[in-house]
Design a protein around this motif. Structure first.
Motif, PDB file in Angstrom:
ATOM      1  N   PRO A 114       0.799  -1.251   0.018  1.00  0.00           N
ATOM      2  CA  PRO A 114      -0.019   0.015   0.080  1.00  0.00           C
ATOM      3  C   PRO A 114       1.032   1.402   0.151  1.00  0.00           C
ATOM      4  O   PRO A 114       0.433   2.395  -0.190  1.00  0.00           O
ATOM      5  N   CYS A 115       2.166   1.205   0.451  1.00  0.00           N
ATOM      6  CA  CYS A 115       2.822   2.402   0.704  1.00  0.00           C
ATOM      7  C   CYS A 115       4.420   2.075  -0.070  1.00  0.00           C
ATOM      8  O   CYS A 115       5.342   1.816   0.611  1.00  0.00           O
ATOM      9  N   ALA A 150      -1.464   4.602   2.172  1.00  0.00           N
ATOM     10  CA  ALA A 150      -0.393   5.788   1.925  1.00  0.00           C
ATOM     11  C   ALA A 150      -0.934   7.161   2.353  1.00  0.00           C
ATOM     12  O   ALA A 150      -2.438   7.293   2.249  1.00  0.00           O
ATOM     13  N   VAL A 151      -0.242   8.149   2.613  1.00  0.00           N
ATOM     14  CA  VAL A 151      -0.676   9.573   2.897  1.00  0.00           C
ATOM     15  C   VAL A 151      -0.095  10.335   1.707  1.00  0.00           C
ATOM     16  O   VAL A 151       0.697  10.320   1.270  1.00  0.00           O
ATOM     17  N   THR A 152      -1.559  11.069   0.970  1.00  0.00           N
ATOM     18  CA  THR A 152      -1.055  11.665  -0.201  1.00  0.00           C
ATOM     19  C   THR A 152      -1.094  13.246   0.015  1.00  0.00           C
ATOM     20  O   THR A 152      -1.155  14.085  -1.130  1.00  0.00           O
ATOM     21  N   ILE A 201       0.337   3.440   9.402  1.00  0.00           N
ATOM     22  CA  ILE A 201       0.094   2.015   9.597  1.00  0.00           C
ATOM     23  C   ILE A 201      -0.951   2.183  10.985  1.00  0.00           C
ATOM     24  O   ILE A 201      -0.102   2.335  12.137  1.00  0.00           O
ATOM     25  N   ASP A 202      -2.084   1.619  10.959  1.00  0.00           N
ATOM     26  CA  ASP A 202      -2.733   2.092  12.011  1.00  0.00           C
ATOM     27  C   ASP A 202      -3.067   0.673  12.768  1.00  0.00           C
ATOM     28  O   ASP A 202      -3.286  -0.490  12.225  1.00  0.00           O
ATOM     29  N   ALA A 203      -2.947   0.959  14.063  1.00  0.00           N
ATOM     30  CA  ALA A 203      -2.815  -0.321  15.059  1.00  0.00           C
ATOM     31  C   ALA A 203      -4.206  -0.631  15.417  1.00  0.00           C
ATOM     32  O   ALA A 203      -4.617  -1.820  16.084  1.00  0.00           O
ATOM     33  N   LYS A 204      -5.232  -0.051  15.156  1.00  0.00           N
ATOM     34  CA  LYS A 204      -6.642  -0.414  15.684  1.00  0.00           C
ATOM     35  C   LYS A 204      -6.859  -1.702  15.328  1.00  0.00           C
ATOM     36  O   LYS A 204      -7.806  -2.410  16.270  1.00  0.00           O
ATOM     37  N   PHE A 215      -0.511   4.662  16.050  1.00  0.00           N
ATOM     38  CA  PHE A 215      -0.020   4.431  14.762  1.00  0.00           C
ATOM     39  C   PHE A 215       1.450   4.527  14.605  1.00  0.00           C
ATOM     40  O   PHE A 215       2.215   5.102  15.295  1.00  0.00           O
ATOM     41  N   LEU A 216       1.776   3.778  13.546  1.00  0.00           N
ATOM     42  CA  LEU A 216       3.392   3.825  13.289  1.00  0.00           C
ATOM     43  C   LEU A 216       3.238   4.650  11.722  1.00  0.00           C
ATOM     44  O   LEU A 216       2.504   4.249  10.982  1.00  0.00           O
ATOM     45  N   ARG A 217       4.006   5.577  11.691  1.00  0.00           N
ATOM     46  CA  ARG A 217       4.041   6.674  10.707  1.00  0.00           C
ATOM     47  C   ARG A 217       5.217   6.455  10.043  1.00  0.00           C
ATOM     48  O   ARG A 217       6.350   6.727  10.733  1.00  0.00           O
ATOM     49  N   VAL A 218       5.316   6.665   8.569  1.00  0.00           N
ATOM     50  CA  VAL A 218       6.607   6.726   7.937  1.00  0.00           C
ATOM     51  C   VAL A 218       6.538   8.232   7.296  1.00  0.00           C
ATOM     52  O   VAL A 218       5.694   8.668   6.720  1.00  0.00           O
ATOM     53  N   TRP A 219       7.618   8.939   7.516  1.00  0.00           N
ATOM     54  CA  TRP A 219       7.604  10.299   6.846  1.00  0.00           C
ATOM     55  C   TRP A 219       8.996  10.357   5.809  1.00  0.00           C
ATOM     56  O   TRP A 219      10.205   9.802   6.108  1.00  0.00           O
ATOM     57  N   ASP A 220       9.034  11.089   5.066  1.00  0.00           N
ATOM     58  CA  ASP A 220       9.967  11.325   3.843  1.00  0.00           C
ATOM     59  C   ASP A 220      10.907  12.592   4.632  1.00  0.00           C
ATOM     60  O   ASP A 220      10.203  13.740   4.694  1.00  0.00           O
TER      61      ASP A 220
END
Length: 210
Positions: free
Chosen positions: A68-69, A85-87, A103-106, A113-118
């Protein structure tokens, strides 16, 4: 060279060595509890690093073309965590970090959340991390260390957010630039409950070579 000259030279070197040793006491090891500057990566059980926490079992990989990402970094994720994906791009940036994946843990029963950033701003790791933390508001108890994410060089931070909850971030250097992985939970209990997923991502991180 005469024997007397050689002997004098050796004596001078010996005295210089003694002077360089100071008082003969061993240098103090860097503190595992933290400060404004990063230490080397000691193993620290308990707060704030919880290095004794084992990674949860992997259920798949994130970052490849079919995921997905798609990203320049690949890492494993646990079962039921849902990636999207975050757009929004720079409109959702914090500091110099632009979100690319959430990435949602719910679905796995956790609130966070686990988030990824550029975060490839071409600046130092310390500057990039501090700019991200500064943009998060009044954060306290900042602690840093140099570490590894899989085989990759990384720079890790932990801090307490404005709401009093412990948070975590990992700035990973890949062949495609730097990516920031952040872990945030509803409270400290959720933060600790999600650490196995964070440890999984940290230990399995690698360059995307697809």
């Amino acid at each position: 060279m005469s024997r007397r000259t050689v002997t004098a030279a050796l004596a001078a070197l010996a005295l210089a060595g003694i002077a360089g040793c100071g008082d003969g006491k061993p240098a103090a090891a860097p503190s595992a509890s933290a400060s404004a500057s990063p230490t080397a990566s000691p193993v620290v059980a308990g707060p704030p690093w919880y290095d004794e926490v084992a990674p949860v079992e992997a259920a798949g990989e994130l970052g490849g073309k079919a995921s997905p990402c798609p990203m320049g970094i690949i890492f494993s994720v646990p079962a039921k965590w849902r990636a999207e994906a975050v757009t929004a791009g720079r409109d959702a940036a914090i500091g110099d970090a632009v979100p690319v994946c959430e990435i949602d843990a719910k679905p796995a029963g956790h609130l966070g959340f686990l988030r990824v950033w550029d975060a490839d701003a071409g600046l130092s790791q310390q500057y990039t991390m501090d700019k991200f933390l500064d943009a998060n508001g009044d954060v306290t108890d900042r602690q840093y260390r140099r570490t590894k994410a899989g085989p990759l060089d990384a720079f890790e931070a932990t801090w307490v957010g404005p709401d009093g909850t412990r948070e975590r971030a990992l700035l990973v250097s890949t062949i495609w630039g730097r990516y920031l992985l952040t872990l945030g939970g509803a409270d400290d209990e959720e933060h600790r409950a999600m650490l196995p997923a964070y440890q999984l991502a940290k230990r399995t991180a690698k360059n995307n070579r697809e």
